[in-house]
Design a protein around this motif. Structure first.
Motif, PDB file in Angstrom:
ATOM      1  N   PHE A   5     -31.705 -20.398   1.388  1.00  0.00           N
ATOM      2  CA  PHE A   5     -32.421 -19.433   0.593  1.00  0.00           C
ATOM      3  C   PHE A   5     -33.586 -18.845   1.343  1.00  0.00           C
ATOM      4  O   PHE A   5     -34.267 -19.536   2.066  1.00  0.00           O
ATOM      5  CB  PHE A   5     -32.954 -20.081  -0.676  1.00  0.00           C
ATOM      6  CG  PHE A   5     -31.837 -20.426  -1.567  1.00  0.00           C
ATOM      7  CD1 PHE A   5     -31.681 -19.824  -2.796  1.00  0.00           C
ATOM      8  CD2 PHE A   5     -30.896 -21.336  -1.156  1.00  0.00           C
ATOM      9  CE1 PHE A   5     -30.622 -20.146  -3.595  1.00  0.00           C
ATOM     10  CE2 PHE A   5     -29.845 -21.642  -1.948  1.00  0.00           C
ATOM     11  CZ  PHE A   5     -29.709 -21.053  -3.169  1.00  0.00           C
ATOM     12  N   HIS A 150     -30.907 -24.430  -3.494  1.00  0.00           N
ATOM     13  CA  HIS A 150     -30.073 -23.825  -2.463  1.00  0.00           C
ATOM     14  C   HIS A 150     -28.589 -24.021  -2.750  1.00  0.00           C
ATOM     15  O   HIS A 150     -27.786 -23.087  -2.635  1.00  0.00           O
ATOM     16  CB  HIS A 150     -30.457 -24.424  -1.119  1.00  0.00           C
ATOM     17  CG  HIS A 150     -31.934 -24.626  -0.981  1.00  0.00           C
ATOM     18  ND1 HIS A 150     -32.574 -25.754  -1.457  1.00  0.00           N
ATOM     19  CD2 HIS A 150     -32.895 -23.832  -0.480  1.00  0.00           C
ATOM     20  CE1 HIS A 150     -33.872 -25.647  -1.236  1.00  0.00           C
ATOM     21  NE2 HIS A 150     -34.095 -24.493  -0.649  1.00  0.00           N
ATOM     22  N   TYR A 213     -24.719 -20.291   2.606  1.00  0.00           N
ATOM     23  CA  TYR A 213     -25.815 -21.057   3.198  1.00  0.00           C
ATOM     24  C   TYR A 213     -26.365 -20.314   4.419  1.00  0.00           C
ATOM     25  O   TYR A 213     -27.578 -20.176   4.582  1.00  0.00           O
ATOM     26  CB  TYR A 213     -25.326 -22.437   3.634  1.00  0.00           C
ATOM     27  CG  TYR A 213     -25.488 -23.528   2.607  1.00  0.00           C
ATOM     28  CD1 TYR A 213     -26.711 -23.796   2.013  1.00  0.00           C
ATOM     29  CD2 TYR A 213     -24.408 -24.331   2.259  1.00  0.00           C
ATOM     30  CE1 TYR A 213     -26.854 -24.807   1.084  1.00  0.00           C
ATOM     31  CE2 TYR A 213     -24.537 -25.352   1.331  1.00  0.00           C
ATOM     32  CZ  TYR A 213     -25.768 -25.585   0.747  1.00  0.00           C
ATOM     33  OH  TYR A 213     -25.902 -26.595  -0.172  1.00  0.00           O
TER      34      TYR A 213
END
Length: 258
Positions: A5, A150, A213
């Protein structure tokens, strides 16, 4: 799960720790046992702050399913205990809460829910613990967290939900001081014990999660090759964690602001 993030105001950088190497992890043991060992570990003496004490650090371990997060969390907590640190192991989703029990049933394929509903449940599960998290950190307790916001964003985005919509409910949660991403290829993770027991443990889906990711990485992230032997990974995590504790002393807690 896999998500990186971007926090407002922080530049994007992603540093790989250690050498890209080859040996596959061994001796992972039972996933359930590792999870219980992690959640049950508590440091009972001292603090992890500087000479004058100080707040605890918030460190999050992220990665694909079966990337070794629970095992390394347990090992890291054991290391901290030996150093006299006041630390606790947390895990999201926290399946002990009322919201967490709904999530647990969904992950075990015991219920069917709309993807947006599921995303908001995961976020609500983190919000349930925000107040306690803040008080723990301010009182000097360091938290090692197995998955956090996340993962929630990456997994939901991988299902096709809008990325910005996924980020929105996380704004205002406490921002980690350090996010450690255990980098393991989905095919390698699928070889580990228990793979496929839960809803999201499918190689093609995990590849999509990994992509999110990567797209969400920021300067708080450090990447460790999770396919290295467990002892090598553990040594790298210890170094990263020790540096984080030193660096966060004197800094106020920050909030996620995506």
């Amino acid at each position: 799960m896999t998500t990186l993030f971007r926090l407002a105001g922080r530049g994007a950088s992603w540093r790989r720790v250690g050498k890209a190497a080859a040996a596959a992890p061994s001796g992972l043991g039972s996933f359930a046992l590792r999870r219980r060992a992690f959640q049950g570990a508590r440091m009972e003496t001292g603090g992890c702050g500087g000479k004058g004490g100080g707040r605890g650090a918030l460190v999050v371990l992220e990665g694909l399913d079966r990337s070794g997060k629970s095992s390394q969390c347990a090992r890291l907590l054991s290391f901290l205990k030996g150093k006299g640190c006041n630390a606790e192991g947390w895990r999201f989703p926290d399946r002990t809460t009322s919201v967490g029990q709904m999530i647990s049933a969904y992950l075990a394929n015991q219920s069917q829910l709309d993807d947006r509903t599921v995303h908001l449940l995961f976020s609500a599960n983190r919000w349930e613990k925000r107040g306690l998290m803040e008080s723990k950190l301010l009182s000097g307790t360091t938290l090692i967290v197995d998955r956090y916001s996340h993962s929630g964003v990456a997994f939901s985005a991988a299902k096709g939900l809008d990325l910005e919509w996924c980020k929105a409910p996380e704004n205002g949660l406490i921002a980690p001081d350090l996010v450690i991403y255990l980098d393991v290829q989905p095919e390698k993770a699928s070889e580990r014990g228990g793979y496929g027991d839960e809803r999201y443990e499918k190689i093609e889906f995990q590849k999509k999660v990994a992509d999110y990711y990567l797209s969400l990485r920021d300067s708080t992230w450090k990447v460790v090759d999770g396919s290295l032997p467990m002892e090598t990974v553990e040594e790298q995590l210890r170094e990263l964690f020790t540096n984080c504790i030193q660096q966060c002393q004197g800094k106020p807690l920050a909030n996620l602001a995506w």
